[in-house]
Write a protein that holds these residues in place. Structure first.
Motif, PDB file in Angstrom:
ATOM      1  N   VAL A 407       0.879  -1.169   0.000  1.00  0.00           N
ATOM      2  CA  VAL A 407       0.000   0.000   0.000  1.00  0.00           C
ATOM      3  C   VAL A 407       0.912   1.213   0.000  1.00  0.00           C
ATOM      4  N   LEU A 408       0.886   1.966  -1.093  1.00  0.00           N
ATOM      5  CA  LEU A 408       1.898   2.989  -1.357  1.00  0.00           C
ATOM      6  C   LEU A 408       1.250   4.319  -1.676  1.00  0.00           C
ATOM      7  N   SER A 409       1.746   5.378  -1.055  1.00  0.00           N
ATOM      8  CA  SER A 409       1.174   6.697  -1.308  1.00  0.00           C
ATOM      9  C   SER A 409       1.756   7.315  -2.577  1.00  0.00           C
ATOM     10  N   THR A 410       0.970   8.186  -3.161  1.00  0.00           N
ATOM     11  CA  THR A 410       1.415   8.908  -4.354  1.00  0.00           C
ATOM     12  C   THR A 410       2.534   9.884  -4.034  1.00  0.00           C
ATOM     13  N   GLY A 411       2.791  10.162  -2.762  1.00  0.00           N
ATOM     14  CA  GLY A 411       3.847  11.086  -2.372  1.00  0.00           C
ATOM     15  C   GLY A 411       5.214  10.452  -2.257  1.00  0.00           C
ATOM     16  N   ALA A 412       5.303   9.128  -2.341  1.00  0.00           N
ATOM     17  CA  ALA A 412       6.594   8.452  -2.257  1.00  0.00           C
ATOM     18  C   ALA A 412       7.318   8.534  -3.592  1.00  0.00           C
ATOM     19  N   GLY A 413       8.632   8.744  -3.548  1.00  0.00           N
ATOM     20  CA  GLY A 413       9.388   8.722  -4.785  1.00  0.00           C
ATOM     21  C   GLY A 413       9.268   7.381  -5.492  1.00  0.00           C
ATOM     22  N   ALA A 414       9.151   6.308  -4.728  1.00  0.00           N
ATOM     23  CA  ALA A 414       9.023   4.963  -5.298  1.00  0.00           C
ATOM     24  C   ALA A 414       7.736   4.779  -6.093  1.00  0.00           C
ATOM     25  N   TYR A 415       6.797   5.703  -5.936  1.00  0.00           N
ATOM     26  CA  TYR A 415       5.506   5.599  -6.636  1.00  0.00           C
ATOM     27  C   TYR A 415       5.695   5.484  -8.144  1.00  0.00           C
ATOM     28  N   GLU A 416       6.615   6.261  -8.722  1.00  0.00           N
ATOM     29  CA  GLU A 416       6.798   6.241 -10.176  1.00  0.00           C
ATOM     30  C   GLU A 416       7.126   4.844 -10.687  1.00  0.00           C
ATOM     31  N   LEU A 418       6.774   1.793  -8.841  1.00  0.00           N
ATOM     32  CA  LEU A 418       6.056   0.661  -8.252  1.00  0.00           C
ATOM     33  C   LEU A 418       4.538   0.751  -8.352  1.00  0.00           C
ATOM     34  N   ARG A 419       4.015   1.843  -8.883  1.00  0.00           N
ATOM     35  CA  ARG A 419       2.571   2.087  -8.784  1.00  0.00           C
ATOM     36  C   ARG A 419       1.730   1.020  -9.484  1.00  0.00           C
ATOM     37  N   GLN A 420       2.233   0.405 -10.557  1.00  0.00           N
ATOM     38  CA  GLN A 420       1.414  -0.555 -11.291  1.00  0.00           C
ATOM     39  C   GLN A 420       1.100  -1.801 -10.467  1.00  0.00           C
ATOM     40  N   ASP A 421       2.002  -2.170  -9.550  1.00  0.00           N
ATOM     41  CA  ASP A 421       1.801  -3.389  -8.778  1.00  0.00           C
ATOM     42  C   ASP A 421       1.534  -3.123  -7.304  1.00  0.00           C
ATOM     43  N   ALA A 422       1.368  -1.860  -6.938  1.00  0.00           N
ATOM     44  CA  ALA A 422       0.997  -1.494  -5.574  1.00  0.00           C
ATOM     45  C   ALA A 422      -0.464  -1.051  -5.548  1.00  0.00           C
ATOM     46  N   LEU A 423      -1.035  -0.978  -4.351  1.00  0.00           N
ATOM     47  CA  LEU A 423      -2.325  -0.327  -4.153  1.00  0.00           C
ATOM     48  C   LEU A 423      -1.996   1.098  -3.722  1.00  0.00           C
ATOM     49  N   THR A 424      -2.299   2.075  -4.555  1.00  0.00           N
ATOM     50  CA  THR A 424      -1.835   3.435  -4.313  1.00  0.00           C
ATOM     51  C   THR A 424      -2.926   4.290  -3.676  1.00  0.00           C
ATOM     52  N   VAL A 425      -2.486   5.211  -2.828  1.00  0.00           N
ATOM     53  CA  VAL A 425      -3.418   6.030  -2.059  1.00  0.00           C
ATOM     54  C   VAL A 425      -2.929   7.467  -1.970  1.00  0.00           C
ATOM     55  N   ASN A 426      -3.867   8.374  -1.832  1.00  0.00           N
ATOM     56  CA  ASN A 426      -3.580   9.757  -1.462  1.00  0.00           C
ATOM     57  C   ASN A 426      -3.144   9.740   0.013  1.00  0.00           C
ATOM     58  N   PRO A 427      -1.937  10.235   0.337  1.00  0.00           N
ATOM     59  CA  PRO A 427      -1.452  10.096   1.712  1.00  0.00           C
ATOM     60  C   PRO A 427      -2.272  10.833   2.751  1.00  0.00           C
ATOM     61  N   ASP A 429      -5.645  10.936   2.655  1.00  0.00           N
ATOM     62  CA  ASP A 429      -6.985  10.343   2.683  1.00  0.00           C
ATOM     63  C   ASP A 429      -6.984   9.109   3.578  1.00  0.00           C
ATOM     64  N   VAL A 430      -7.383   9.287   4.817  1.00  0.00           N
ATOM     65  CA  VAL A 430      -7.368   8.208   5.794  1.00  0.00           C
ATOM     66  C   VAL A 430      -8.362   7.115   5.415  1.00  0.00           C
ATOM     67  N   THR A 431      -9.554   7.499   4.961  1.00  0.00           N
ATOM     68  CA  THR A 431     -10.565   6.504   4.594  1.00  0.00           C
ATOM     69  C   THR A 431     -10.105   5.663   3.409  1.00  0.00           C
ATOM     70  N   ALA A 432      -9.549   6.307   2.385  1.00  0.00           N
ATOM     71  CA  ALA A 432      -9.059   5.557   1.227  1.00  0.00           C
ATOM     72  C   ALA A 432      -7.920   4.625   1.628  1.00  0.00           C
ATOM     73  N   THR A 433      -7.082   5.039   2.562  1.00  0.00           N
ATOM     74  CA  THR A 433      -6.000   4.176   3.028  1.00  0.00           C
ATOM     75  C   THR A 433      -6.558   2.983   3.791  1.00  0.00           C
ATOM     76  N   ALA A 434      -7.574   3.211   4.612  1.00  0.00           N
ATOM     77  CA  ALA A 434      -8.228   2.092   5.310  1.00  0.00           C
ATOM     78  C   ALA A 434      -8.833   1.114   4.312  1.00  0.00           C
ATOM     79  N   ASP A 435      -9.456   1.634   3.265  1.00  0.00           N
ATOM     80  CA  ASP A 435     -10.027   0.763   2.233  1.00  0.00           C
ATOM     81  C   ASP A 435      -8.936  -0.039   1.524  1.00  0.00           C
ATOM     82  N   ALA A 436      -7.796   0.599   1.264  1.00  0.00           N
ATOM     83  CA  ALA A 436      -6.686  -0.096   0.607  1.00  0.00           C
ATOM     84  C   ALA A 436      -6.123  -1.190   1.504  1.00  0.00           C
ATOM     85  N   LEU A 437      -6.066  -0.945   2.807  1.00  0.00           N
ATOM     86  CA  LEU A 437      -5.612  -1.986   3.726  1.00  0.00           C
ATOM     87  C   LEU A 437      -6.550  -3.182   3.703  1.00  0.00           C
TER      88      LEU A 437
END
Length: 479
Positions: A407-416, A418-427, A429-437
């Motif tokens: 579960v990876l935020s769009t604010g991480a440098g690694a996002y560019e 790893l994003r295709q194989d991660a579940l990405t979230v707005n850092p 957005d607590v609710t969206a992060t809970a949903d991603a978990l």
């Protein structure tokens, strides 16, 4: 003998310990970057690493003339060092590049700030003079990070024959945010950076932010950004017209070395302890410093919302949170570290039972425990608000034993990468992060394993030695 390849960094590859009898002993530093740079330098004839003496023992070693081959420590006045490192690098440049200021209250650029900025300039000057003294004709110099942002320009004045690269391990501030800095400070910062032949960043996004700064911060129209990644400039009379190439070098991990570290006996012992604590529960793992940009508090809030909105996970999951205390000499960091402890305790008090503790938080520096948690991870939570790279996002998939969901935020440098194989979230957005978990915990094992395999391949694409060599090659190509 003059050196042909030099690295300059605030922290060096070793440190000294001073025994009660006055004996000095050297210890090599840890971490993938230090290890990778040390390996790469070892392959270069007569290479040199220039760094600051950080401790009393380090300074004593310099005064006695004690040194290890390939390393030169600089004995910087402690007060000047504190002004430069804590007063500017960590309290101003770090906050600027990570967009961390509480704008109604901070920053305040007063006389005290200007005194500290002068120390930062003198600190950079000391490195530039040492590099100029040690470098052979036409040598290649690789300057590391925001602590030494002025070194390329200062060194260019002293030694125009050198080929100079600078790599920034943080993000670069958006042009509008960089404008918070006083005009003379901002101009000096860009002048220092543009003294390099090659500027490196972890991602194309951070490179683009720097290029945006170079476009906007030139009221005389003396700089031109061409081809999206080259700055031609002649803003200062000390240089003729010059070209700086701005590029992305996405640092990866050395998979073989990391897996070897993760399977040492001391890590196996920590893993056995964690397995006993976890007792068969699903695991959400995070490993961070208690750094404001790492967003640990929102991660904990998302976990609490997961347990609130998805009660089926109560008693079935545990959050393993390793939070290394960071910069505890700064009050804002001490307060943040305590907030992490307090929120973890609140979640345990709200949801815990006699036989289940929802959060197992470790607020101490325990590298072996972190590696053990990597191996145990079902889900890796990496949700920084803004991060240069975040190697944890790359490390966990490499050593996770059963495969993990990132579960990876769009604010991480690694996002560019790893994003295709991660579940990405707005850092934020607590609710969206809970949903991603929830989605991560629910993912079928087959899909999880395939994602992990692809994440590990991306994570190891440019390990530290190759990352270093790529910048050396770029310097050679610019001559």
């Amino acid at each position: 003998m003059a050196s042909q390849v030099l690295v300059a960094a605030n922290r060096g590859p070793l440190s000294y310990a001073l025994a009660a009898d006055g004996t000095l002993s050297a210890r090599r530093g840890g971490g993938g970057l230090v290890s990778g740079l040390s390996t790469a330098l070892a392959e270069q004839p007569n290479a040199l690493w220039i760094c600051a003496a950080l401790s009393d023992a380090d300074r004593e070693a310099v005064r006695r003339g004690v040194a290890e081959p390939g390393v030169r420590m600089l004995d910087i006045d402690p007060t000047m060092y504190d002004d430069a490192y804590n007063g500017i690098a960590n309290s101003v440049l770090w906050f600027t590049h990570h967009h961390l200021y509480d704008i109604p209250r901070e920053p305040v650029f007063d006389a005290g700030f200007r005194r500290r900025w002068e120390s930062y300039e003198r600190y950079n000057q000391a490195f530039a003079e040492a590099l100029a003294e040690e470098a052979g004709q036409g040598a290649q110099v690789l300057v590391q990070d925001y602590h030494l942002a002025l070194v390329p320009g200062l060194l260019r004045v002293l030694r125009p024959d050198l080929r100079i690269a600078h790599f920034t391990h943080t993000p670069w501030a958006a042009p509008g945010y960089l404008s918070v800095l006083p005009d003379t400070v901002r101009e000096t910062l860009l002048w220092g950076m543009l003294g390099a032949d090659v500027l490196g960043f972890h991602t194309e996004a951070w490179a683009a932010e720097f290029l945006g700064s170079a476009r906007l911060d030139d009221p005389w129209g003396r700089s031109e950004v061409r081809g999206g990644s080259v700055v031609e400039h002649h803003r200062y009379a000390v240089w003729p017209t010059r070209t700086t190439h701005v590029r992305a070098y996405p640092l990866g991990v050395d998979g073989d070395e990391l897996r070897a570290l993760a399977h040492r006996p001391e890590v196996n012992a920590k893993l056995a302890e964690l397995r006993a604590e976890v007792d068969g529960l699903r695991t959400i793992v995070r490993v961070d410093r208690t750094e404001l940009s790492k967003n640990i508090l929102r991660g904990l809030l998302a976990y609490r919302e997961l347990l609130t909105a998805r009660p089926q996970w109560r008693g079935r999951v545990v959050h393993l949170a390793s939070a290394y205390p960071s910069r505890q000499d700064l009050k804002v960091y001490r307060d943040y570290t305590q907030s992490v402890r307090d929120l973890a305790a609140e979640i345990n008090a709200e949801f815990g039972t006699e036989d289940w503790q929802p959060v197992l938080v470790s607020v101490k520096d325990d590298f072996e425990r972190s590696l053990a948690a990597y191996r145990l991870a079902d889900v890796a939570l990496v949700n920084p608000v803004r991060d240069g790279m975040n190697l944890v996002a790359k490390e966990i998939p490499v050593v996770s034993e059963a495969g993990c969901v990132l579960v990876l935020s769009t604010g991480a440098g690694a996002y560019e990468e790893l994003r295709q194989d991660a579940l990405t979230v707005n850092p934020y957005d607590v609710t969206a992060t809970a949903d991603a978990l929830h989605a991560a915990l629910s993912m079928p094992m087959g899909e999880r394993a395939e994602r992990t395999k692809r994440l590990a391949a991306a994570a190891t694409a440019l390990p530290p030695t190759a990352w270093f060599d790529a910048q050396l090659s770029a310097l050679t190509a610019t001559t």
